[in-house]
Design an enzyme around this catalytic site. Structure first.
Site, PDB file in Angstrom:
ATOM      1  N   GLY A  55       0.780  -1.233   0.000  1.00 25.36           N
ATOM      2  CA  GLY A  55       0.000   0.000   0.000  1.00 25.36           C
ATOM      3  C   GLY A  55       0.816   1.290   0.000  1.00 25.36           C
ATOM      4  O   GLY A  55       0.248   2.370   0.088  1.00 25.36           O
ATOM      5  N   TRP A  57       2.522   2.839  -2.454  1.00 30.33           N
ATOM      6  CA  TRP A  57       2.214   3.720  -3.592  1.00 30.33           C
ATOM      7  C   TRP A  57       0.806   4.295  -3.455  1.00 30.33           C
ATOM      8  O   TRP A  57       0.564   5.447  -3.806  1.00 30.33           O
ATOM      9  CB  TRP A  57       2.334   2.965  -4.921  1.00 30.33           C
ATOM     10  CG  TRP A  57       3.740   2.820  -5.402  1.00 30.33           C
ATOM     11  CD1 TRP A  57       4.869   2.737  -4.632  1.00 30.33           C
ATOM     12  CD2 TRP A  57       4.181   2.753  -6.763  1.00 30.33           C
ATOM     13  NE1 TRP A  57       5.970   2.611  -5.438  1.00 30.33           N
ATOM     14  CE2 TRP A  57       5.590   2.608  -6.736  1.00 30.33           C
ATOM     15  CE3 TRP A  57       3.530   2.778  -7.994  1.00 30.33           C
ATOM     16  CZ2 TRP A  57       6.350   2.511  -7.909  1.00 30.33           C
ATOM     17  CZ3 TRP A  57       4.287   2.679  -9.159  1.00 30.33           C
ATOM     18  CH2 TRP A  57       5.678   2.551  -9.113  1.00 30.33           C
ATOM     19  N   ASP A  75      -4.342  -5.879  -6.160  1.00 25.53           N
ATOM     20  CA  ASP A  75      -3.221  -6.790  -5.901  1.00 25.53           C
ATOM     21  C   ASP A  75      -3.753  -8.197  -5.647  1.00 25.53           C
ATOM     22  O   ASP A  75      -4.876  -8.375  -5.174  1.00 25.53           O
ATOM     23  CB  ASP A  75      -2.397  -6.338  -4.690  1.00 25.53           C
ATOM     24  CG  ASP A  75      -0.979  -6.924  -4.727  1.00 25.53           C
ATOM     25  OD1 ASP A  75      -0.032  -6.158  -4.992  1.00 25.53           O
ATOM     26  OD2 ASP A  75      -0.815  -8.147  -4.508  1.00 25.53           O
ATOM     27  N   ASP A  91      -6.300 -10.937  -9.368  1.00 23.99           N
ATOM     28  CA  ASP A  91      -5.289 -10.919 -10.427  1.00 23.99           C
ATOM     29  C   ASP A  91      -5.708  -9.891 -11.477  1.00 23.99           C
ATOM     30  O   ASP A  91      -6.815  -9.979 -12.018  1.00 23.99           O
ATOM     31  CB  ASP A  91      -5.227 -12.339 -11.030  1.00 23.99           C
ATOM     32  CG  ASP A  91      -4.143 -12.469 -12.077  1.00 23.99           C
ATOM     33  OD1 ASP A  91      -3.727 -11.459 -12.664  1.00 23.99           O
ATOM     34  OD2 ASP A  91      -3.720 -13.619 -12.304  1.00 23.99           O
ATOM     35  N   ASP A 116       3.567  -1.246 -10.204  1.00 24.48           N
ATOM     36  CA  ASP A 116       4.819  -1.681  -9.571  1.00 24.48           C
ATOM     37  C   ASP A 116       4.807  -3.206  -9.515  1.00 24.48           C
ATOM     38  O   ASP A 116       5.458  -3.812  -8.664  1.00 24.48           O
ATOM     39  CB  ASP A 116       4.856  -1.077  -8.151  1.00 24.48           C
ATOM     40  CG  ASP A 116       6.245  -1.072  -7.550  1.00 24.48           C
ATOM     41  OD1 ASP A 116       7.225  -1.088  -8.309  1.00 24.48           O
ATOM     42  OD2 ASP A 116       6.340  -1.043  -6.310  1.00 24.48           O
ATOM     43  N   LYS A 156       6.923  -0.490 -13.717  1.00 22.78           N
ATOM     44  CA  LYS A 156       8.227  -1.073 -13.431  1.00 22.78           C
ATOM     45  C   LYS A 156       8.546  -2.077 -14.537  1.00 22.78           C
ATOM     46  O   LYS A 156       7.657  -2.776 -15.025  1.00 22.78           O
ATOM     47  CB  LYS A 156       8.168  -1.794 -12.091  1.00 22.78           C
ATOM     48  CG  LYS A 156       9.449  -2.508 -11.738  1.00 22.78           C
ATOM     49  CD  LYS A 156       9.616  -2.700 -10.271  1.00 22.78           C
ATOM     50  CE  LYS A 156       8.650  -3.711  -9.683  1.00 22.78           C
ATOM     51  NZ  LYS A 156       8.775  -3.768  -8.224  1.00 22.78           N
TER      52      LYS A 156
HETATM   53  C1  SAM Z   1       6.740  -4.703  -5.287  1.00 23.39           C
HETATM   54  S1  SAM Z   1       5.117  -5.143  -4.815  1.00 23.39           S
HETATM   55  C2  SAM Z   1       4.282  -3.594  -4.931  1.00 23.39           C
HETATM   56  C3  SAM Z   1       4.617  -2.611  -3.819  1.00 23.39           C
HETATM   57  C4  SAM Z   1       3.676  -1.434  -3.805  1.00 23.39           C
HETATM   58  N1  SAM Z   1       3.900  -0.562  -4.967  1.00 23.39           N
HETATM   59  C5  SAM Z   1       3.831  -0.586  -2.555  1.00 23.39           C
HETATM   60  O1  SAM Z   1       4.392   0.507  -2.642  1.00 23.39           O
HETATM   61  O2  SAM Z   1       3.375  -1.014  -1.495  1.00 23.39           O
HETATM   62  C6  SAM Z   1       4.530  -5.999  -6.230  1.00 23.39           C
HETATM   63  C7  SAM Z   1       3.139  -6.536  -6.104  1.00 23.39           C
HETATM   64  O3  SAM Z   1       2.678  -7.053  -7.363  1.00 23.39           O
HETATM   65  C8  SAM Z   1       1.659  -7.988  -7.043  1.00 23.39           C
HETATM   66  N2  SAM Z   1       1.292  -8.802  -8.209  1.00 23.39           N
HETATM   67  C9  SAM Z   1       2.057  -9.688  -8.890  1.00 23.39           C
HETATM   68  N3  SAM Z   1       1.359 -10.249  -9.894  1.00 23.39           N
HETATM   69  C10 SAM Z   1       0.101  -9.699  -9.854  1.00 23.39           C
HETATM   70  C11 SAM Z   1      -1.086  -9.876 -10.624  1.00 23.39           C
HETATM   71  N4  SAM Z   1      -1.116 -10.712 -11.662  1.00 23.39           N
HETATM   72  N5  SAM Z   1      -2.165  -9.146 -10.298  1.00 23.39           N
HETATM   73  C12 SAM Z   1      -2.139  -8.284  -9.252  1.00 23.39           C
HETATM   74  N6  SAM Z   1      -1.055  -8.078  -8.484  1.00 23.39           N
HETATM   75  C13 SAM Z   1       0.064  -8.768  -8.767  1.00 23.39           C
HETATM   76  C14 SAM Z   1       2.291  -8.802  -5.909  1.00 23.39           C
HETATM   77  O4  SAM Z   1       1.301  -9.496  -5.173  1.00 23.39           O
HETATM   78  C15 SAM Z   1       2.999  -7.706  -5.105  1.00 23.39           C
HETATM   79  O5  SAM Z   1       2.269  -7.312  -3.991  1.00 23.39           O
END
Ligand code: SAM
Length: 241
Positions: A55, A57, A75, A91, A116, A156
């Protein structure tokens, strides 16, 4: 060893700052630094935060868009509530969660998409990087039809095969596309952010980004021009549970 120490020290420093600033994750500073540099999020904007857990961002986005704005996060993992944000669990490539988002949008266009997203890793860099890039292409396909003309898309990416191909396929959709490495992510991984500004839907090809991306990647691989660079960096792993 010394490099390792510097890297860990930097990470700790961002972690401390995140805690002191009330942010849930040091990644919050990446978006803050992107915002300081490009001023992408504005008061009153509708922002979609893709891969929003835990959370950080979303917290930054809420600060920027204010009470008149809307922040929607998605997420795979449930995210603790963030004041002022609507957080969906699922997803982003799943039609069910996509239609849930459309319900929340209720006909509004999105002004900024910030992603991200990092998929789970297998530990094999080539596979992980390629899965991550295909996921980014899918997020473009899902997001672009909902992005307002003039809107922004930040995502990203992980350095390696396919980056140039993806950028080439995304370029026709925006008038400005560039890479940016915020200070908070330097030296910590091979991630880089793609900053796409001024969405120009009228100039864009109709074929989905992911199809064009996979085709141009396939051409490059068949042409045997691929040169996989060895890397010591890894995904910044996000493990569930
Ligand atoms: C680096 S973290 C994000 C951090 C976030 N920007 C923050 O500041 O708190 C990456 C996120 O991408 C999510 N993720 C990966 N594949 C996904 C998908 N297909 N759909 C939704 N979320 C996904 C992961 O569950 C993870 O929580």
């Amino acid at each position: 060893m010394a490099e390792h120490w510097v890297e860990n020290h930097r990470r700790d420093s961002w972690r401390r700052q995140a805690k002191a600033g009330g942010y849930r994750a040091r990644s919050a500073f990446k978006l803050k630094q992107i915002q300081q540099r490009f001023e992408l999020l504005r008061e009153g904007d509708v922002v979609l935060d893709v891969g929003c857990h835990p959370g950080g961002w979303a917290q930054v986005a809420v600060e920027e868009v204010g009470e008149t704005g809307t922040v929607i996060g998605i997420d795979l993992q449930a995210t603790q509530p963030v004041d002022g944000a609507i957080l969906l669990t699922g997803d982003v490539t799943d039609p069910l969660i996509q239609s849930r988002l459309l319900e929340v949008l209720d006909g509004r266009e999105i002004n900024a998409i910030v992603s991200d997203i990092s998929p789970d890793i297998t530990g094999n860099w080539d596979i992980d990087q390629s899965v991550a890039m295909s996921l980014v292409a899918m997020v473009f396909d899902f997001g672009l039809p909902r992005l307002a003309a003039g809107g922004t898309f930040v995502t990203k990416m992980f350095q390696g095969v396919g980056v140039e191909e993806l950028i080439a396929e995304v370029r026709p959709h925006f008038s400005k596309v560039r890479r940016f490495s915020p200070e908070a992510s330097r030296n910590s991984s091979s991630e880089v952010y793609l900053i796409c500004r001024n969405h120009t839907p009228w100039g864009a090809p109709e074929t989905p980004v992911s199809e064009r991306y996979e085709a141009s990647l396939g051409q490059r691989l068949n042409g045997e021009s691929i040169d996989v660079e060895p890397t010591t960096t890894r995904f910044k792993v996000h493990r569930r549970g």
